[in-house]
Design an enzyme around this catalytic site. Structure first.
Site, PDB file in Angstrom:
ATOM      1  N   ASP A   1       1.038  -1.166  -0.270  1.00 28.33           N
ATOM      2  CA  ASP A   1       0.165   0.005  -0.041  1.00 28.33           C
ATOM      3  C   ASP A   1       0.803   1.329   0.176  1.00 28.33           C
ATOM      4  O   ASP A   1       2.208   1.286  -0.027  1.00 28.33           O
ATOM      5  CB  ASP A   1      -0.952   0.125   1.190  1.00 28.33           C
ATOM      6  CG  ASP A   1      -2.175   0.688   0.863  1.00 28.33           C
ATOM      7  OD1 ASP A   1      -2.309   1.758   0.199  1.00 28.33           O
ATOM      8  OD2 ASP A   1      -3.353   0.205   1.158  1.00 28.33           O
TER       9      ASP A   1
ATOM     10  N   GLY B   1       4.146   1.174  -1.949  1.00 25.91           N
ATOM     11  CA  GLY B   1       4.171   1.659  -3.575  1.00 25.91           C
ATOM     12  C   GLY B   1       2.848   1.909  -4.024  1.00 25.91           C
ATOM     13  O   GLY B   1       1.772   2.010  -3.308  1.00 25.91           O
ATOM     14  N   ASP B   2       2.855   2.160  -5.347  1.00 28.34           N
ATOM     15  CA  ASP B   2       1.593   2.348  -6.167  1.00 28.34           C
ATOM     16  C   ASP B   2       1.462   1.445  -6.880  1.00 28.34           C
ATOM     17  O   ASP B   2       2.092   1.041  -7.822  1.00 28.34           O
ATOM     18  CB  ASP B   2       1.647   3.662  -7.090  1.00 28.34           C
ATOM     19  CG  ASP B   2       0.564   4.082  -7.666  1.00 28.34           C
ATOM     20  OD1 ASP B   2      -0.162   3.343  -8.344  1.00 28.34           O
ATOM     21  OD2 ASP B   2       0.219   5.281  -7.828  1.00 28.34           O
ATOM     22  N   PHE B   3       0.225   0.673  -6.935  1.00 31.26           N
ATOM     23  CA  PHE B   3       0.083  -0.697  -7.768  1.00 31.26           C
ATOM     24  C   PHE B   3      -0.144  -0.281  -9.188  1.00 31.26           C
ATOM     25  O   PHE B   3       0.024  -1.249 -10.046  1.00 31.26           O
ATOM     26  CB  PHE B   3      -1.087  -1.696  -7.065  1.00 31.26           C
ATOM     27  CG  PHE B   3      -2.365  -0.873  -6.779  1.00 31.26           C
ATOM     28  CD1 PHE B   3      -2.934  -1.218  -5.599  1.00 31.26           C
ATOM     29  CD2 PHE B   3      -3.129   0.028  -7.517  1.00 31.26           C
ATOM     30  CE1 PHE B   3      -4.262  -0.758  -5.173  1.00 31.26           C
ATOM     31  CE2 PHE B   3      -4.331   0.461  -7.148  1.00 31.26           C
ATOM     32  CZ  PHE B   3      -4.876   0.441  -5.951  1.00 31.26           C
TER      33      PHE B   3
ATOM     34  N   HIS C   1     -13.280  -2.133  -7.292  1.00 30.58           N
ATOM     35  CA  HIS C   1     -14.522  -1.495  -7.514  1.00 30.58           C
ATOM     36  C   HIS C   1     -14.026   0.243  -7.531  1.00 30.58           C
ATOM     37  O   HIS C   1     -14.937   0.936  -7.745  1.00 30.58           O
ATOM     38  CB  HIS C   1     -15.556  -1.623  -6.471  1.00 30.58           C
ATOM     39  CG  HIS C   1     -15.401  -1.363  -5.248  1.00 30.58           C
ATOM     40  ND1 HIS C   1     -16.279  -1.648  -4.348  1.00 30.58           N
ATOM     41  CD2 HIS C   1     -14.198  -0.824  -4.479  1.00 30.58           C
ATOM     42  CE1 HIS C   1     -15.747  -1.427  -3.108  1.00 30.58           C
ATOM     43  NE2 HIS C   1     -14.768  -0.869  -3.227  1.00 30.58           N
TER      44      HIS C   1
END
Length: 346
Positions: free
Chosen positions: A201, A227-229, A247
């Site tokens: 995350d 991190g940024d996925f 979602h």
């Protein structure tokens, strides 16, 4: 959710006032009815009013309404919490939903008043819906604490179910992608002592995870990866989880994230996806409402049919999957990755 039978004008009026039912629950939680009764009940209306600092004029009707909603039980001793309230609405309860109720009351309830504007523009109406605003929220300790309590409230019930419906004995490692401060991972680790977890995350969640999982006694079997996925590599594990994540994003972004996550699953492992996906059943009304929530609070999110998620998996190279109900609110999609060789359908 029970769909009302509409027979006449009176039923239409009752449906139009259905928000009143929700506000009884949300307000009772906010003013501390359930917590006070857990510590002091049973009690009559006058004693509850005095104990919670409420004016006696409206408390009797509030309590009667809560009893008619099966949230309270009334007998000769007065009012007391119902069993489901003791389990979910008293601070410290096994499945305490206080954070979820606070979000519903203070964010969703007022935001639904702007539904018409959202439908006209396609734009979110909640304050702080954008990515920059989200990061500013995380930087504020008070707001971050409220957000984390809400996320824990949402993940706790589903985590206990996930620990039971999937065969974890076949796997040694799990990575929760977008796992916040590790609440779901911590519950899985408590259920399955042979499991190790990675939570992926944004960086502000790292210190929060250490404190949260230390309190649960499982921090020694968990690690945090920041991190940024969408831009950073995902951690590899036997099982990857995308829970209440897809979602939040558009269909194109979901497909990219599913492909990236399936690639990170180790051979012989599985990708677990759960959301309030549309199934074509009567439960879909509740899922439609969740989807409208996403319209109001995200820039591109919504719920989606199971078949659409299967298409994303197929595009990612998966041909072996199964779906499992995950309680009444969510559907779990299990995508299997073969140990070696070509994939075969189950």
């Amino acid at each position: 959710m029970t769909v009302p039978t509409l027979r006449d004008a009176a039923d239409i009026k009752q449906l139009a006032n259905a928000f009143c039912h929700a506000k009884l629950l949300l307000t009772a939680h906010e003013v501390g009815i359930f917590g006070w009764l857990a510590a002091n009940g049973p009690a009559d209306a006058d004693r509850i009013a005095a104990g919670t600092g409420l004016h006696p004029r409206g408390v009797g009707d509030l309590l009667r309404g809560l009893a008619l909603l099966d949230l309270l039980v009334e007998d000769e001793a007065g009012y007391r919490n119902s069993p489901i309230v003791r389990q979910t609405l008293v601070p410290g309860a096994p499945e305490y939903l206080g954070g979820f109720l606070r979000r519903a009351d203070h964010m969703l309830y007022p935001t639904w008043g702007s539904l018409a504007e959202a439908l006209r523009t396609g734009q979110p109406q909640a304050a702080g819906a954008g990515a920059d605003a989200f990061l500013r929220m995380l930087a504020d300790p008070g707001q971050r604490a409220q957000y984390l309590r809400m996320m824990d409230s949402a993940s706790t019930p589903v985590a206990h179910r996930l620990a039971e419906v999937f065969d974890w004995s076949r796997y040694r490692t799990v990575a929760d992608i977008g796992g916040c401060r590790g609440n779901l991972a911590g519950i899985l680790l408590r259920h399955h002592p042979g499991l190790r977890a990675t939570v992926f995350d944004l960086a502000p969640m790292g210190p929060e995870l250490t404190a949260h999982l230390s309190a649960q006694g499982v921090a020694d079997r968990a690690e945090f990866v920041a991190g940024d996925f969408f831009t950073d590599a995902l951690p590899s594990a036997d099982v990857l989880v995308l829970g209440h994540v897809l979602h939040n994003w558009s269909s194109t972004e979901r497909a990219k994230l599913v492909a990236k996550a399936f690639q990170a699953v180790r051979p012989g492992g599985a990708l677990l996806i759960y959301d309030a996906m549309y199934t074509g059943s009567s439960d879909d009304l509740a899922r439609v409402l969740v989807s409208i929530n996403m319209l109001l609070v995200t820039e591109g999110g919504s719920e989606y049919p199971v078949a659409e998620a299967v298409d994303w998996l197929a595009a990612a190279g998966c041909t072996s999957h199964e779906t499992v109900p995950l309680g009444t609110a969510d559907t779990l999609l299990i995508a299997h990755k073969p140990a070696t060789g070509a994939e075969t359908s189950r």
